[in-house]
Design an enzyme around this catalytic site. Structure first.
Site, PDB file in Angstrom:
ATOM      1  N   THR A 278       0.799  -1.227   0.000  1.00  0.00           N
ATOM      2  CA  THR A 278       0.000   0.000   0.000  1.00  0.00           C
ATOM      3  C   THR A 278       0.831   1.276   0.000  1.00  0.00           C
ATOM      4  O   THR A 278       0.470   2.260  -0.640  1.00  0.00           O
ATOM      5  CB  THR A 278      -0.906  -0.011   1.258  1.00  0.00           C
ATOM      6  OG1 THR A 278      -1.727  -1.170   1.188  1.00  0.00           O
ATOM      7  CG2 THR A 278      -1.789   1.202   1.353  1.00  0.00           C
TER       8      THR A 278
ATOM      9  N   ASP B 176       1.807  -7.311  -4.059  1.00  0.00           N
ATOM     10  CA  ASP B 176       1.036  -7.259  -2.821  1.00  0.00           C
ATOM     11  C   ASP B 176       1.713  -8.292  -1.918  1.00  0.00           C
ATOM     12  O   ASP B 176       2.030  -9.397  -2.375  1.00  0.00           O
ATOM     13  CB  ASP B 176      -0.416  -7.678  -3.128  1.00  0.00           C
ATOM     14  CG  ASP B 176      -1.305  -7.582  -1.911  1.00  0.00           C
ATOM     15  OD1 ASP B 176      -2.267  -6.815  -1.967  1.00  0.00           O
ATOM     16  OD2 ASP B 176      -1.060  -8.308  -0.919  1.00  0.00           O
TER      17      ASP B 176
ATOM     18  N   THR C 217       1.926  -4.694   4.432  1.00  0.00           N
ATOM     19  CA  THR C 217       1.856  -5.037   5.859  1.00  0.00           C
ATOM     20  C   THR C 217       1.436  -6.490   6.110  1.00  0.00           C
ATOM     21  O   THR C 217       1.751  -7.043   7.160  1.00  0.00           O
ATOM     22  CB  THR C 217       0.859  -4.114   6.589  1.00  0.00           C
ATOM     23  OG1 THR C 217      -0.408  -4.200   5.928  1.00  0.00           O
ATOM     24  CG2 THR C 217       1.337  -2.687   6.603  1.00  0.00           C
ATOM     25  N   ASP C 218       0.727  -7.080   5.141  1.00  0.00           N
ATOM     26  CA  ASP C 218       0.131  -8.389   5.423  1.00  0.00           C
ATOM     27  C   ASP C 218       1.149  -9.451   5.848  1.00  0.00           C
ATOM     28  O   ASP C 218       0.886 -10.242   6.747  1.00  0.00           O
ATOM     29  CB  ASP C 218      -0.668  -8.877   4.205  1.00  0.00           C
ATOM     30  CG  ASP C 218      -1.956  -8.080   4.013  1.00  0.00           C
ATOM     31  OD1 ASP C 218      -2.348  -7.358   4.958  1.00  0.00           O
ATOM     32  OD2 ASP C 218      -2.561  -8.159   2.931  1.00  0.00           O
TER      33      ASP C 218
HETATM   34  N1  ASP Z   1      -2.330  -6.225   0.912  1.00  0.00           N
HETATM   35  C1  ASP Z   1      -1.344  -5.197   1.145  1.00  0.00           C
HETATM   36  C2  ASP Z   1       0.005  -5.872   1.222  1.00  0.00           C
HETATM   37  O1  ASP Z   1       0.303  -6.511   2.189  1.00  0.00           O
HETATM   38  C3  ASP Z   1      -1.656  -4.458   2.370  1.00  0.00           C
HETATM   39  C4  ASP Z   1      -0.619  -3.448   2.779  1.00  0.00           C
HETATM   40  O2  ASP Z   1       0.295  -3.116   2.092  1.00  0.00           O
HETATM   41  O3  ASP Z   1      -0.762  -2.932   3.868  1.00  0.00           O
HETATM   42  O4  ASP Z   1       0.762  -5.770   0.294  1.00  0.00           O
END
Ligand code: ASP
Length: 342
Positions: free
Chosen positions: A12, A56, A88-89
């Site tokens: 993100t 992602d 973050t995932d």
């Molecule tokens: N789905 C995204 C990822 O992990 C969420 C994020 O970046 O926070 O790449």
């Protein structure tokens, strides 16, 4: 002049709204200083490296960790620190595994990301990025890095990478490390928790990178209603070398004879069985309840207060290093880079 390499893998943080159709698209990170002009205020040379394709982080594979580790090794002499922008995932998995892959680390490797894209008005991405760069370039009066560890910076806190876990899908404080205090806290100043931060055995020792990972690990979350078929598959399947058993509370699981039989079978097949608690905080103690003790007698090792993310990365690295399960078991019980409390 100090120098930091920003490595952008996706997620993100690097997204920007395309005015044409309103969708989020990755922006060109070589123009990072135009997006975040505050970075110009640091007396730090900032270069960037963008992965192709950007992903992602739900699509992260161990091959990305190998690429990251090799990139850090290649650029190690050129930079004082590294900031990895990551979704973050799976950030906690990546930071955990990298901490075992990068041996003898004497420079900061700071993961960060954001809940809102950097191009959005209320983004948390700018502060996370700016502070991560500051931490990655910070040195003490002897010229040594303040935090020569793999860490995660998020919402004012610097957490040890292999102690972290994604805690919230929504809040800006998305990460927590319940079993380990923060390595640093950002307020008016960045306050480093110097007593906690690990130091390398030798500041000038070369970085050793372990790139062979053995991924033959399953994760079995015990739950009421678990069936023998499911348990046997996760614990005894021929393609599995180790199983992380996520247990209740202080390391307890069902005491049914069929379950203990399957554990004993797995143990006699030579599988590595590691007990990790489903609780976010606290530790496995298999001596506390009979239900835990029976696991221990069936050959299950205590993961103490390790997170599942760190247990996975530790197993991948140790098993990649040796075919000897006895050695792997011995090393699992040791604190290798701050992942368990001793
Ligand atoms: N789905 C995204 C990822 O992990 C969420 C994020 O970046 O926070 O790449």
């Amino acid at each position: 002049m100090k120098s930091v390499l920003i490595i952008y893998t996706g997620g993100t943080i690097g997204m920007k709204e395309d005015p044409a159709d309103g969708t989020l698209k990755p922006f060109d990170f070589s123009q990072i200083k135009e997006e975040v002009p505050e970075l110009n205020k640091f007396d730090v040379r900032i270069d960037s490296f963008t992965f192709d394709p950007l992903i992602d982080s739900s699509d992260v594979e161990p091959s990305l960790w190998v690429e990251l580790a090799r990139l850090i090794q290649d650029k190690y002499e050129e930079y004082d620190g590294f900031v990895i922008l990551h979704g973050t995932d799976t950030m906690a998995y990546s930071a955990s595994t990298l901490s075992f892959m990068l041996e003898g680390l004497s420079k900061p490797v700071v993961f960060t990301g954001s809940q809102l894209p950097i191009g959005m008005p209320r983004t948390d991405g700018k502060e996370n990025l700016i502070s991560a760069v500051e931490i990655a370039s910070a040195k003490d009066e002897k010229g040594h890095a303040h935090v020569p560890e793999v860490s995660i910076y998020f919402d004012s806190l610097l957490l040890r990478g292999n102690r972290s876990t994604k805690y919230s899908a929504e809040a800006f404080n998305a990460f927590a490390s319940p079993n380990c205090p923060p390595l640093a806290e950002a307020g008016i100043n960045i306050r480093y928790n110097a007593d906690l931060i690990r130091k390398p055995a030798g500041w000038d020792a070369p970085l050793r990178v372990q790139t062979h990972l053995d991924t033959r690990v399953s994760i079995l979350k015990v739950h009421p209603g678990i069936t023998p078929m499911v348990a046997r598959h996760f614990l005894c399947a021929p393609e599995i070398r180790a199983c992380i058993i996520e247990t209740y509370g202080s390391g307890n699981a069902l005491s049914k004879e069929w379950f203990l039989d399957i554990l004993r079978d797995a143990d006699s097949m030579g599988k590595i069985l590691l007990n990790v608690t489903q609780c976010k905080s606290g530790t496995v103690n298999m001596d506390l309840y009979a239900t835990g003790a029976s696991l221990k007698h069936a050959g299950v090792l205590s993961g103490a207060d390790i997170t599942t993310e760190a247990a996975l990365g530790k197993l991948f690295c140790l098993m990649g290093r040796s075919d000897d399960n006895t050695w792997v078991k011995t090393m699992l019980e040791k604190d290798l880079c701050g992942e368990i409390s001793k």
